[in-house]
Design an enzyme around this catalytic site. Structure first.
Site, PDB file in Angstrom:
ATOM      1  N   CYS A   1      34.440  53.811  40.272  1.00  0.00           N
ATOM      2  CA  CYS A   1      33.287  54.609  39.923  1.00  0.00           C
ATOM      3  C   CYS A   1      33.938  55.824  39.192  1.00  0.00           C
ATOM      4  CB  CYS A   1      32.957  55.248  41.623  1.00  0.00           C
ATOM      5  SG  CYS A   1      31.869  56.808  41.463  1.00  0.00           S
ATOM      6  N   ASP A   2      33.123  56.482  38.367  1.00  0.00           N
ATOM      7  CA  ASP A   2      33.301  57.716  37.619  1.00  0.00           C
ATOM      8  C   ASP A   2      33.210  59.066  38.140  1.00  0.00           C
ATOM      9  OD1 ASP A   2      30.826  57.865  37.333  1.00  0.00           O
ATOM     10  OD2 ASP A   2      30.586  57.820  35.174  1.00  0.00           O
TER      11      ASP A   2
ATOM     12  N   HIS B   1      30.944  57.117  46.734  1.00  0.00           N
ATOM     13  CA  HIS B   1      29.877  58.094  46.742  1.00  0.00           C
ATOM     14  C   HIS B   1      29.939  58.898  48.167  1.00  0.00           C
ATOM     15  CE1 HIS B   1      27.732  56.808  43.003  1.00  0.00           C
ATOM     16  NE2 HIS B   1      28.801  57.002  42.600  1.00  0.00           N
TER      17      HIS B   1
ATOM     18  N   TYR C   1      28.301  63.483  46.072  1.00  0.00           N
ATOM     19  CA  TYR C   1      27.399  62.802  46.672  1.00  0.00           C
ATOM     20  C   TYR C   1      26.761  62.967  48.178  1.00  0.00           C
ATOM     21  CZ  TYR C   1      26.379  59.981  42.582  1.00  0.00           C
ATOM     22  OH  TYR C   1      25.802  59.438  41.239  1.00  0.00           O
TER      23      TYR C   1
HETATM   24  P1  NAD Z   1      20.519  50.113  31.851  1.00  0.00           P
HETATM   25  O1  NAD Z   1      18.968  49.740  32.633  1.00  0.00           O
HETATM   26  O2  NAD Z   1      20.149  50.974  30.857  1.00  0.00           O
HETATM   27  O3  NAD Z   1      21.320  48.975  31.597  1.00  0.00           O
HETATM   28  C1  NAD Z   1      21.379  48.008  32.682  1.00  0.00           C
HETATM   29  C2  NAD Z   1      21.294  46.603  31.829  1.00  0.00           C
HETATM   30  O4  NAD Z   1      21.465  45.592  32.638  1.00  0.00           O
HETATM   31  C3  NAD Z   1      19.796  46.513  31.210  1.00  0.00           C
HETATM   32  O5  NAD Z   1      19.867  46.124  29.879  1.00  0.00           O
HETATM   33  C4  NAD Z   1      19.407  45.279  32.085  1.00  0.00           C
HETATM   34  O6  NAD Z   1      18.839  44.340  31.301  1.00  0.00           O
HETATM   35  C5  NAD Z   1      20.750  44.760  32.478  1.00  0.00           C
HETATM   36  N1  NAD Z   1      20.644  43.598  33.518  1.00  0.00           N
HETATM   37  C6  NAD Z   1      19.936  43.802  34.763  1.00  0.00           C
HETATM   38  N2  NAD Z   1      20.069  42.833  35.561  1.00  0.00           N
HETATM   39  C7  NAD Z   1      21.066  41.803  34.887  1.00  0.00           C
HETATM   40  C8  NAD Z   1      21.608  40.637  35.218  1.00  0.00           C
HETATM   41  N3  NAD Z   1      21.403  40.132  36.305  1.00  0.00           N
HETATM   42  N4  NAD Z   1      22.553  39.904  34.436  1.00  0.00           N
HETATM   43  C9  NAD Z   1      22.682  40.613  33.281  1.00  0.00           C
HETATM   44  N5  NAD Z   1      22.097  41.852  32.816  1.00  0.00           N
HETATM   45  C10 NAD Z   1      21.347  42.325  33.553  1.00  0.00           C
HETATM   46  O7  NAD Z   1      20.967  51.167  33.114  1.00  0.00           O
HETATM   47  P2  NAD Z   1      22.195  52.336  32.955  1.00  0.00           P
HETATM   48  O8  NAD Z   1      21.645  53.693  33.379  1.00  0.00           O
HETATM   49  O9  NAD Z   1      22.929  52.179  31.727  1.00  0.00           O
HETATM   50  O10 NAD Z   1      23.260  51.832  34.012  1.00  0.00           O
HETATM   51  C11 NAD Z   1      23.758  50.736  34.143  1.00  0.00           C
HETATM   52  C12 NAD Z   1      24.437  50.612  35.479  1.00  0.00           C
HETATM   53  O11 NAD Z   1      25.704  51.308  35.396  1.00  0.00           O
HETATM   54  C13 NAD Z   1      23.748  51.062  36.648  1.00  0.00           C
HETATM   55  O12 NAD Z   1      24.053  50.137  37.686  1.00  0.00           O
HETATM   56  C14 NAD Z   1      24.187  52.301  36.886  1.00  0.00           C
HETATM   57  O13 NAD Z   1      24.152  52.856  38.268  1.00  0.00           O
HETATM   58  C15 NAD Z   1      25.993  52.050  36.626  1.00  0.00           C
HETATM   59  N6  NAD Z   1      26.681  53.114  36.425  1.00  0.00           N
HETATM   60  C16 NAD Z   1      27.623  53.373  37.447  1.00  0.00           C
HETATM   61  C17 NAD Z   1      28.734  54.374  37.382  1.00  0.00           C
HETATM   62  C18 NAD Z   1      29.786  54.335  38.515  1.00  0.00           C
HETATM   63  O14 NAD Z   1      30.312  55.282  38.639  1.00  0.00           O
HETATM   64  N7  NAD Z   1      30.097  53.266  39.175  1.00  0.00           N
HETATM   65  C19 NAD Z   1      28.648  55.267  36.440  1.00  0.00           C
HETATM   66  C20 NAD Z   1      27.636  55.347  35.373  1.00  0.00           C
HETATM   67  C21 NAD Z   1      26.847  54.051  35.377  1.00  0.00           C
HETATM   68  C1  G6P Z   2      27.803  59.187  38.465  1.00  0.00           C
HETATM   69  C2  G6P Z   2      27.984  58.156  39.459  1.00  0.00           C
HETATM   70  C3  G6P Z   2      27.561  56.761  38.997  1.00  0.00           C
HETATM   71  C4  G6P Z   2      25.860  57.018  38.698  1.00  0.00           C
HETATM   72  C5  G6P Z   2      25.736  58.061  37.796  1.00  0.00           C
HETATM   73  C6  G6P Z   2      24.271  58.393  37.704  1.00  0.00           C
HETATM   74  O1  G6P Z   2      28.612  59.093  37.145  1.00  0.00           O
HETATM   75  O2  G6P Z   2      29.422  58.185  39.735  1.00  0.00           O
HETATM   76  O3  G6P Z   2      27.643  56.029  40.019  1.00  0.00           O
HETATM   77  O4  G6P Z   2      25.341  55.808  38.193  1.00  0.00           O
HETATM   78  O5  G6P Z   2      26.197  59.297  37.965  1.00  0.00           O
HETATM   79  O6  G6P Z   2      23.946  58.882  36.608  1.00  0.00           O
HETATM   80  P1  G6P Z   2      22.611  59.079  36.042  1.00  0.00           P
HETATM   81  O7  G6P Z   2      22.678  59.999  34.648  1.00  0.00           O
HETATM   82  O8  G6P Z   2      21.932  57.932  35.923  1.00  0.00           O
HETATM   83  O9  G6P Z   2      21.647  59.783  37.125  1.00  0.00           O
HETATM   84 MN    MN Z   3      29.461  55.987  40.835  1.00  0.00          MN
END
Ligand code: NAD
Ligand code: G6P
Ligand code: MN
EC number: 3.2.1.122
Length: 448
Positions: free
Chosen positions: A171-172, A203, A271
């Site tokens: 997680c970032d 979180h 969070y």
């Molecule tokens: P987004 O909707 O722009 O992109 C997600 C992509 O995943 C889409 O293109 C979608 O078609 C694809 N997808 C969905 N189901 C799929 C599957 N089964 N197989 C292959 N591809 C699939 O979303 P986003 O806002 O860019 O975020 C992407 C993910 O990254 C989210 O889960 C978000 O919560 C996560 N995220 C996590 C952190 C963290 O701290 N862990 C930080 C930033 C974003």
């Molecule tokens: C943080 C969290 C992520 C989360 C993101 C949501 O970076 O660690 O887990 O996906 O915030 O950001 P957003 O801009 O999509 O609300």
């Molecule tokens: Mn996170």
């Protein structure tokens, strides 16, 4: 695994975070040489916009890079070393419902916390496991670095369903908070100069120690800032900074002042506001315009607008594409696994005694040392009663969600919602659940 260069698949090629991460891989080429990048998504149309723009960018900036994009798992997962996964099952349309349905019942709606996070978890588990299985089938020695959310539930599902898989969930948020703490304390070099102790669930955690590179204790100074302004004093106004800058995030960094006051001995993850101040969150939410709307009107429009622009002009010059500097922790982690650097990372891993007075089967977020053979946890000892109580409750929510998914159990999912500190009663939990089931038809397993 040490190699001259590595092949990386980005799963969720159509994600708004893909260009920033792909550019960051190029920027970090000297310490983590990548010669092949594949984008994989199950939504060809969404991915194509991002991929075609990146293809032009790579042609202009890294012509030697072997780049491709595909919706075919065999092509995507054969002959690779790392999968960087950030998928969103159900896209922003479903995130919007995760946020708005609970709010209709007076309960907070959030991407990863409370009822919304549970709904998202029920959609994500299958998607992440599917990608993990493809990777293990076609590149059994590869590592999957997963940051698809909700990471806590996804990590628990992997622990239960794929206990021996080479997946690390990360997680970032703590990364960003460490950068903020470094800024508050005028520590040069940002988060990388800090040494820290931390425990919790994803979180849902607390920093207990923060030192600078010379071992000086930074906690007194961080606490002074938290008492006055939460994390606001740590905000840096960087050119090109994309994440955590919208108005709602600024409120969250300010609200951390109140979250901190509940336990001034520790420094909280932002969070925790959803669990400690759920009534405040509901009062200050607009049920007709939630974070999903802010993201669709902001980041999604910006990223896809830039991509369409590049494609129309046929060049990436002046396109506004930037490497995501804050995602360098992903390269750091890949580097540690590939090159045995033995650096410290905050990872979501099976507890097994790292928090000694807490469920050993919990997926906890604790510092680990990472090298070629994976990670070793750094023990965090016992947690105080307050945190123990919160953790026991929340880990039970997450475990019940995974059990509900595996068994197709309505009862367990109702219990999960009932147990969430964000939901006031079993009655409200049931009403929210019944609406969520309707909205998630085709995404969740059928519940009996
Ligand atoms: P987004 O909707 O722009 O992109 C997600 C992509 O995943 C889409 O293109 C979608 O078609 C694809 N997808 C969905 N189901 C799929 C599957 N089964 N197989 C292959 N591809 C699939 O979303 P986003 O806002 O860019 O975020 C992407 C993910 O990254 C989210 O889960 C978000 O919560 C996560 N995220 C996590 C952190 C963290 O701290 N862990 C930080 C930033 C974003
Ligand atoms: C943080 C969290 C992520 C989360 C993101 C949501 O970076 O660690 O887990 O996906 O915030 O950001 P957003 O801009 O999509 O609300
Ligand atoms: Mn996170």
């Amino acid at each position: 695994m040490s190699k001259k260069s590595y092949a990386v698949t980005i799963a969720g090629g159509g994600s708004t975070f893909t260009p920033g991460i792909a550019l960051m891989l190029l920027e970090e080429h000297d310490r983590f040489p990548v010669d092949k990048v594949v984008f994989y998504d199950n939504n060809a149309e969404r991915q194509e916009t991002v991929a075609k723009a990146c293809e032009i960018y790579f042609r202009e900036h890294a012509p030697e890079l072997d780049f491709s994009y595909t919706t075919d798992p065999v092509e995507a997962f054969t002959g690779i070393d790392f999968v960087l996964a950030h998928i969103r099952v159900g896209l922003y349309a479903m995130r919007e419902l995760d946020e708005k349905i609970p709010l209709k019942h007076g309960v907070l709606g959030q991407e990863t916390c409370g009822a919304g996070g549970i709904a998202y978890g029920m959609r994500s588990i299958g998607g992440v496991i599917e990608i993990l299985d493809y990777m293990e089938k076609y590149s059994p020695n590869a590592w999957m670095l997963n940051y698809s959310n909700p990471a806590a539930i996804v990590a628990e599902a992997c622990r239960v369903l794929r206990p021996h898989s080479r997946i690390i969930n990360i997680c970032d948020m703590p990364i960003d908070l460490m950068d903020k703490m470094a800024t508050m304390c005028h520590v040069k070099g940002g988060r990388r100069s800090l040494q820290y102790s931390y425990y919790g669930l994803n979180h849902f955690g607390w920093f207990t120690k923060v030192y600078d590179s010379e071992g000086n204790d930074l906690m007194p100074e961080i606490k002074r800032h938290m008492a006055k302004n939460g994390y606001l004093d740590g905000i840096e106004h960087e050119e090109g900074r994309e994440q955590h800058i919208d108005e709602s995030w600024i409120y969250t960094f300010g609200k951390a002042k109140d979250v901190w006051a509940v336990d001034p001995e520790t420094i909280p993850n932002t969070y925790l506001k959803y669990y400690l101040f759920p009534d405040y969150v509901v009062e200050t939410s607009n049920p007709n315009y939630t974070r999903a709307n802010e993201v669709m009107d902001g980041r999604e429009k910006r990223v896809f607008g830039a991509c369409r622009d590049i494609i129309a002009k046929g060049t990436s010059e002046g396109c506004g594409f930037e490497a995501d500097a804050h995602a360098t922790y992903i390269v750091d982690l890949a580097c540690a696994l590939a090159e045995n650097t033995k650096e410290r990372f905050l990872l979501i891993v099976p507890n097994d005694g790292a928090v000694s007075n807490f469920d050993e089967t919990a997926m906890v977020e604790v510092p680990c040392i990472v090298g070629a053979n994976g990670y070793e946890k750094i023990c965090q000892g016992k947690v105080p009663q307050f945190q123990k109580g919160m953790l026991e409750q929340q880990v039970s929510v997450e475990k019940l969600v995974v059990q509900a998914w595996v068994e197709g159990s309505y009862q367990k999912l109702w219990q999960a919602l009932t147990l969430s500190a964000t939901i006031p009663s079993a009655q409200v939990a049931k009403e929210v659940l019944d609406d969520l089931i309707e909205a998630n038809k085709g995404y969740w397993p059928e519940l009996k």
